[in-house]
Scaffold this motif. Structure first.
Motif, PDB file in Angstrom:
ATOM      1  N   GLU A 127       6.311   6.836   3.612  1.00 20.84           N
ATOM      2  CA  GLU A 127       5.280   6.082   2.899  1.00 20.84           C
ATOM      3  C   GLU A 127       5.929   5.261   1.796  1.00 20.84           C
ATOM      4  O   GLU A 127       6.814   5.725   1.067  1.00 20.84           O
ATOM      5  CB  GLU A 127       4.236   7.032   2.314  1.00 20.84           C
ATOM      6  N   ASP A 175       0.273   4.385   0.551  1.00 19.32           N
ATOM      7  CA  ASP A 175       0.033   5.471   1.508  1.00 19.32           C
ATOM      8  C   ASP A 175       0.306   5.048   2.949  1.00 19.32           C
ATOM      9  O   ASP A 175      -0.129   5.713   3.898  1.00 19.32           O
ATOM     10  CB  ASP A 175      -1.401   5.979   1.383  1.00 19.32           C
ATOM     11  N   VAL A 176       1.019   3.942   3.134  1.00 17.02           N
ATOM     12  CA  VAL A 176       1.342   3.432   4.475  1.00 17.02           C
ATOM     13  C   VAL A 176       2.856   3.362   4.598  1.00 17.02           C
ATOM     14  O   VAL A 176       3.548   2.998   3.640  1.00 17.02           O
ATOM     15  CB  VAL A 176       0.722   2.036   4.691  1.00 17.02           C
ATOM     16  N   ASN A 177       3.381   3.722   5.773  1.00 18.53           N
ATOM     17  CA  ASN A 177       4.827   3.593   5.937  1.00 18.53           C
ATOM     18  C   ASN A 177       5.202   2.160   6.291  1.00 18.53           C
ATOM     19  O   ASN A 177       4.358   1.349   6.694  1.00 18.53           O
ATOM     20  CB  ASN A 177       5.377   4.606   6.950  1.00 18.53           C
ATOM     21  N   TYR A 191       9.632   5.192   8.437  1.00 17.56           N
ATOM     22  CA  TYR A 191       8.458   6.050   8.608  1.00 17.56           C
ATOM     23  C   TYR A 191       8.057   6.776   7.317  1.00 17.56           C
ATOM     24  O   TYR A 191       7.147   7.596   7.335  1.00 17.56           O
ATOM     25  CB  TYR A 191       8.700   7.058   9.729  1.00 17.56           C
ATOM     26  N   HIS A 215       1.415  -4.263  11.182  1.00 19.69           N
ATOM     27  CA  HIS A 215       0.110  -4.829  10.822  1.00 19.69           C
ATOM     28  C   HIS A 215       0.244  -6.291  10.407  1.00 19.69           C
ATOM     29  O   HIS A 215      -0.555  -7.139  10.837  1.00 19.69           O
ATOM     30  CB  HIS A 215      -0.509  -4.017   9.688  1.00 19.69           C
ATOM     31  N   PRO A 273       0.841  -1.209   0.000  1.00 20.36           N
ATOM     32  CA  PRO A 273       0.000   0.000   0.000  1.00 20.36           C
ATOM     33  C   PRO A 273       0.868   1.247   0.000  1.00 20.36           C
ATOM     34  O   PRO A 273       1.692   1.450   0.896  1.00 20.36           O
ATOM     35  CB  PRO A 273      -0.801  -0.134   1.306  1.00 20.36           C
ATOM     36  N   GLU A 280       4.351   0.842   9.959  1.00 21.50           N
ATOM     37  CA  GLU A 280       2.939   0.505  10.157  1.00 21.50           C
ATOM     38  C   GLU A 280       2.570  -0.788   9.435  1.00 21.50           C
ATOM     39  O   GLU A 280       1.845  -1.629   9.965  1.00 21.50           O
ATOM     40  CB  GLU A 280       2.055   1.648   9.646  1.00 21.50           C
ATOM     41  N   PHE A 281       3.078  -0.939   8.227  1.00 16.22           N
ATOM     42  CA  PHE A 281       2.747  -2.114   7.426  1.00 16.22           C
ATOM     43  C   PHE A 281       3.287  -3.387   8.058  1.00 16.22           C
ATOM     44  O   PHE A 281       2.570  -4.391   8.189  1.00 16.22           O
ATOM     45  CB  PHE A 281       3.309  -1.944   6.008  1.00 16.22           C
TER      46      PHE A 281
END
Length: 324
Positions: free
Chosen positions: A141, A100-102, A139, A109, A98, A105-106
C-alpha cells in the motif's frame, strides 16, 4: 525570446503558445507568453510563483487561459483537452496518492482511465513499475511508501499509457540527495531511451542543467529566456580559482590578484578572474600569475578551471569587483 532554430532542429514542436495570458483576481500568472517546445527534455525553470504550474494546467486543458493561444501535440487547449490528456502524461507536484491502494492497482487504474484495455493496462503497469524501480514494492500500500517511492509511483502512472509527452511538475520535490539523483536519471532516460518528449519544472537550476536539452526561464509569468542548455553553460572566458580555507582566504587571494592588475569577483567559494584588458597577461600567463600569487600567499590551491555560465546567472545580479 524563443529560439525557433533550436526547436526546429529537434523536430516538430510538441507545445506552442502565442501571447498566452492567465489572470487571476489579484495577479497575472502568465503574461503574453510566446514559446515553443520541441522533443527531448525541456526544463522549465522559475522561482515559486513564476507561473510554471499554471502553465502546465493550461496545457492539460484543466485551466482556461484568459487570452492567447496554446497547442499541445497539435491540439487546442481550449477545445481539445480530452484529446491532449489522452496523449500526455502528467506527474503533479503534490502528494495525491491513495494510501490504502497498492502501486500496481493504482497504475493499472490510471491506465484504464487513459483508455487502455484491462489486460494491456496490467502489462503496461508491470513494465513501468519495473522501469521506475518499484517492481518489488508494487503490491505494498502506497501509504507506507517513502517520499522517493511515492514520487516513483507518480511517475509510473504518468507513463503507463505510453504518452507522446510527459509533464513533470517538480519531480525531485522533497527527495534526499540519493533519491534526487535517481529521479533525474529516470527523467533523462524518458527523453533518451524511451523517446518521449519531456517538459520538467524545477526551481533547482543545477538539476535542469544536468538533464535538459533546452531550458525555458520564466520570471513573474514572462518569458525571460529560451535557449539550448549548451548556450546557458558555454564558456565565459574567465577562470575560477578556489583555495583552501574560508571567505577570508578567498578575499585575500582576490585582492592580491586585483593588485597585480587582474579583474576579480567573488563567486561562492571561489574567485572569478575576468579576461585581462588589452591582451595583458594572455593565455597561460594568467594561470601562471594566479599560481604564483597563491604560492606567495602560502595558500592551498584547490582548483583553477575555465568558467562556464550557469542557468542561475540569468537571475543573479553582478558581484562587486574586488579591490587591490
Amino acid at each position: 525570446m524563443t529560439d525557433e532554430g533550436d526547436v526546429d532542429s529537434r523536430g516538430a514542436p510538441v507545445i506552442r503558445t502565442r501571447r498566452l495570458t492567465k489572470e487571476f483576481p489579484r495577479v497575472r500568472a502568465l503574461d503574453d507568453l510566446d514559446l515553443t517546445v520541441g522533443s527531448g527534455v525541456t526544463g522549465l525553470v522559475g522561482a515559486n510563483g513564476a507561473g510554471k504550474s499554471t502553465m502546465i494546467k493550461i496545457l492539460l486543458g484543466l485551466l482556461p487561459p484568459t487570452s492567447g493561444e496554446a497547442e499541445v501535440l497539435g491540439h487546442d487547449v481550449r477545445t481539445e483537452g480530452a484529446a491532449i490528456r489522452a496523449r500526455v502524461g502528467y506527474m503533479p507536484e503534490h502528494d495525491c496518492l491513495p494510501g490504502d491502494v497498492n502501486a500496481s492497482e493504482f497504475v493499472v487504474h490510471m491506465g484504464r482511465m487513459s483508455g487502455l484495455p484491462h489486460a494491456v493496462a496490467r502489462e503496461r503497469a508491470a513494465d513501468v513499475l519495473r522501469h521506475v524501480g518499484l517492481a518489488e514494492e508494487r503490491y505494498r500500500e502506497m501509504g507506507g511508501y517513502s517520499t522517493g517511492m511515492k514520487q516513483r509511483a507518480k511517475l509510473a502512472q504518468a507513463l503507463v499509457h505510453d504518452p507522446d509527452l510527459v509533464l513533470l511538475d517538480e519531480p525531485t520535490n522533497g527527495l534526499d540527495p540519493t533519491s534526487r539523483e535517481d529521479m533525474l536519471d529516470l527523467v533523462r532516460r524518458i527523453g533518451t531511451d524511451f523517446g518521449i518528449a519531456v517538459l520538467v519544472t524545477s526551481h533547482l537550476l543545477g538539476e535542469l542543467e544536468r538533464v535538459s536539452d533546452h531550458v525555458i526561464v520564466l520570471d513573474a509569468g514572462r518569458l525571460l529566456r529560451s535557449s539550448a542548455t549548451s548556450e546557458f553553460t558555454e564558456t565565459t572566458g574567465t577562470l575560477l580559482v578556489e583555495v583552501l580555507g574560508s571567505a577570508t582566504e578567498r578575499d585575500l587571494l582576490g585582492n592580491a590578484l586585483a593588485g597585480r592588475g587582474l579583474r576579480c569577483h567573488p563567486v561562492a567559494g571561489a574567485v572569478e578572474v575576468l579576461p585581462p584588458p588589452d591582451g595583458l597577461h594572455e593565455g597561460s600567463d594568467v594561470r601562471d600569475l594566479v599560481r604564483d600569487t597563491v604560492i606567495d600567499l602560502d595558500l592551498g590551491l584547490v582548483r583553477i578551471q575555465e568558467g562556464r555560465h550557469r542557468i542561475q546567472d540569468v537571475f543573479a545580479p553582478p558581484e562587486e569587483a574586488m579591490q587591490p
